[in-house]
Design a protein around this motif. Structure first.
Motif, PDB file in Angstrom:
ATOM      1  N   ILE A  31       8.124 -15.567  -1.727  1.00 21.65           N
ATOM      2  CA  ILE A  31       7.060 -14.620  -1.390  1.00 21.65           C
ATOM      3  C   ILE A  31       6.761 -14.699   0.108  1.00 21.65           C
ATOM      4  O   ILE A  31       6.593 -13.665   0.775  1.00 21.65           O
ATOM      5  CB  ILE A  31       5.798 -14.868  -2.236  1.00 21.65           C
ATOM      6  CG1 ILE A  31       6.055 -14.472  -3.696  1.00 21.65           C
ATOM      7  CG2 ILE A  31       4.594 -14.101  -1.667  1.00 21.65           C
ATOM      8  CD1 ILE A  31       4.954 -14.891  -4.662  1.00 21.65           C
ATOM      9  N   ARG A  34       9.557 -12.938   1.881  1.00 24.28           N
ATOM     10  CA  ARG A  34       9.424 -11.488   1.700  1.00 24.28           C
ATOM     11  C   ARG A  34       8.313 -10.957   2.604  1.00 24.28           C
ATOM     12  O   ARG A  34       8.429  -9.901   3.208  1.00 24.28           O
ATOM     13  CB  ARG A  34       9.124 -11.173   0.231  1.00 24.28           C
ATOM     14  CG  ARG A  34       9.264  -9.701  -0.127  1.00 24.28           C
ATOM     15  CD  ARG A  34       8.935  -9.494  -1.597  1.00 24.28           C
ATOM     16  NE  ARG A  34       9.440  -8.244  -2.117  1.00 24.28           N
ATOM     17  CZ  ARG A  34       8.920  -7.050  -1.892  1.00 24.28           C
ATOM     18  NH1 ARG A  34       7.864  -6.932  -1.110  1.00 24.28           N
ATOM     19  NH2 ARG A  34       9.441  -5.966  -2.426  1.00 24.28           N
ATOM     20  N   MET A  85       2.225  -7.648  -6.539  1.00 22.02           N
ATOM     21  CA  MET A  85       2.736  -8.174  -5.270  1.00 22.02           C
ATOM     22  C   MET A  85       2.864  -7.060  -4.232  1.00 22.02           C
ATOM     23  O   MET A  85       2.434  -7.225  -3.076  1.00 22.02           O
ATOM     24  CB  MET A  85       4.090  -8.857  -5.488  1.00 22.02           C
ATOM     25  CG  MET A  85       4.682  -9.434  -4.220  1.00 22.02           C
ATOM     26  SD  MET A  85       6.190 -10.398  -4.496  1.00 22.02           S
ATOM     27  CE  MET A  85       7.299  -9.165  -5.173  1.00 22.02           C
TER      28      MET A  85
END
Length: 101
Positions: A31, A34, A85
């Protein structure tokens, strides 16, 4: 071999939790990675509509549902995780994009 076949057969709840904790560390690392790409993307977008990019978002959802099927994950759960997300990343990117203007 499918991903769900790679899960260790645990003998105790503590073992299950230990494996989940290890996966959480990997997931949070991904995460973070990203998020760094999301931050870079803000530079290339002209306005808030480009940041929100509804067509691209729908492509991502379709892609992750297909990946879920391929990798033995629950497609509905996978899509819901990605919806949350991406919504959070859009807010981050909007703030970053605004700061660049």
């Amino acid at each position: 071999m499918e991903l769900h076949d790679m899960a260790a057969h645990c003998q105790t709840l503590d073992e299950v939790r230990e494996h989940i904790d290890q996966l959480d560390r990997q997931i949070v690392g991904l995460i973070a990675q990203r998020g760094r790409y999301v931050s870079q993307a803000a530079r290339f977008k002209k306005d808030s509509h480009a940041v929100k990019s509804p067509q691209r978002v729908e492509q991502v959802f379709a892609k992750v549902r297909a990946l879920a099927d391929e990798l033995g994950a629950n497609p509905h759960v996978t899509e819901q995780v990605y919806r949350a997300m991406i919504a959070a990343f859009i807010q981050q990117e909007l703030a970053e994009h605004s700061a660049l203007s």
